[in-house]
Design an enzyme around this catalytic site. Structure first.
Site, PDB file in Angstrom:
ATOM      1  N   SER A 158       1.184  10.985  12.431  1.00 57.16           N
ATOM      2  CA  SER A 158       1.989  11.226  11.233  1.00 57.16           C
ATOM      3  C   SER A 158       1.739  12.636  10.729  1.00 57.16           C
ATOM      4  O   SER A 158       0.662  13.213  10.967  1.00 57.16           O
ATOM      5  CB  SER A 158       1.598  10.223  10.143  1.00 57.16           C
ATOM      6  OG  SER A 158       2.131  10.585   8.890  1.00 57.16           O
ATOM      7  N   TYR A 184      -6.041   7.630   5.232  1.00 56.82           N
ATOM      8  CA  TYR A 184      -4.892   7.590   6.144  1.00 56.82           C
ATOM      9  C   TYR A 184      -4.814   8.877   6.955  1.00 56.82           C
ATOM     10  O   TYR A 184      -4.651   8.843   8.186  1.00 56.82           O
ATOM     11  CB  TYR A 184      -3.612   7.387   5.347  1.00 56.82           C
ATOM     12  CG  TYR A 184      -2.359   7.359   6.201  1.00 56.82           C
ATOM     13  CD1 TYR A 184      -2.118   6.308   7.077  1.00 56.82           C
ATOM     14  CD2 TYR A 184      -1.417   8.381   6.129  1.00 56.82           C
ATOM     15  CE1 TYR A 184      -0.969   6.280   7.863  1.00 56.82           C
ATOM     16  CE2 TYR A 184      -0.262   8.358   6.907  1.00 56.82           C
ATOM     17  CZ  TYR A 184      -0.043   7.299   7.771  1.00 56.82           C
ATOM     18  OH  TYR A 184       1.085   7.281   8.548  1.00 56.82           O
TER      19      TYR A 184
END
Length: 312
Positions: A158, A184
């Site tokens: 990501s 994350y």
């Protein structure tokens, strides 16, 4: 090193990328294939003639998806197998049950910005699910990947990796306040670093690994963020799940990627390396630290240690 460019881009779909690819007789595993990007990645791979295994936590949901993929592609070479990436025993059971060669492993499953939570082994949940589980899965399947002779590992990372490098001295947030987005980001950086080191270690066996940014897509991944990701994404930058799966399918099937590994892609093209967050534009670019070979080797060693000791 020249960046790899393809005829595809932001709006390309997984079906468009897969068109013309022939993976008949090849086998693929897609983790997290019961919803979102995983479904469309599995669907596109099934359309190429590959035997596709949907590796999912919810087997019933996976079976429903399998029936839908069969209905839309005509493929009957679909399997569903249980896999919980946050549970080492589940990963070990999956790899032990695998028999024969494996051509494509798509590490698609993941969680994002979860509340602070730790596994039974003491691992922070996002690092455990997004990285350690896939690390254990890939290393457990190494012989199967090597048996193919030209296997590919596809890691869904990501642009969130730009939020944080891997903080090696405290991956488990034992000495710093837990932040769901830093956790994350760290886990998504780990995905890219794994691609770098897996390619270095395994290219001699014909195994290559690449990472990617799928784009901004509304899926179950946003269950902990109110459906908006890390902030307001302009409508023109949003993708459909079919578009979001395109880069994964490209890395799994394109002849342009033969023998190529340790790289990061977005919008079906290789991304430029950046030294500052957002320097390449919204959702673009790969942080230099995510491609650092020394960091990649260090992460590999750390991952082996954590899995061996069962603690973070």
């Amino acid at each position: 090193m020249n960046l790899i460019e393809t005829p595809y881009g932001f709006s390309s779909t997984a079906a468009e990328v897969a068109e013309g690819a022939d993976l008949t007789g090849r086998r693929a595993v897609v983790t997290g294939a019961s919803s979102g990007l995983g479904v469309e990645t599995a669907r596109a791979l099934a359309s190429t003639g590959a035997e596709v295994t949907l590796a999912v936590r919810d087997v019933a949901a996976g079976e429903r998806v399998g029936r839908d993929i069969t209905a839309t592609t005509g493929s009957t070479s679909l399997r569903v197998a249980p896999l919980d990436l946050s549970d080492p025993d589940s990963v070990a059971a999956f790899t032990a049950a695998w028999d024969g060669p494996l051509h494509v492993l798509v590490a698609n499953a993941g969680v994002m910005a979860t509340p602070e939570q730790y596994t039974a082994q003491g691992w922070e949940l996002q690092f455990a699910t997004n990285h350690l589980g896939h690390f254990a899965l890939a290393t457990g399947l190494r012989d199967a990947l090597a048996a193919d002779g030209a296997a590919r590992i596809v890691l869904v990372s990501s642009s969130g990796h730009q939020l944080s490098p891997v903080v090696f001295d405290d991956v488990g947030f034992a000495f710093r306040a837990y932040d769901p987005w830093l956790a994350y980001g760290q886990s998504k950086t780990a995905n890219v670093l794994f691609a770098v080191e897996a390619t270095r270690r395994w290219a001699g066996d014909g195994i290559t690994a690449n990472a990617l940014m799928p784009g901004a897509i509304f899926t179950n991944l946003q269950r902990h963020t109110g459906g908006r990701g890390s902030g307001t994404i302009p409508p023109e930058l949003m993708k459909t799940p079919e578009q979001g799966a395109a880069t994964s399918v490209l890395l799994a099937t394109s002849p342009l990627l033969e023998g190529i590994g340790g790289r990061y892609f977005a919008d079906c093209n290789e991304s430029e390396t950046i030294d500052r967050r957002g320097a390449a534009g919204p959702l673009q670019g790969v942080a230099r630290y995510a491609l650092d070979p020394e960091g990649a080797e260090r992460l590999w060693t750390l991952s082996e240690t954590l899995l061996a000791k069962g603690i973070a």
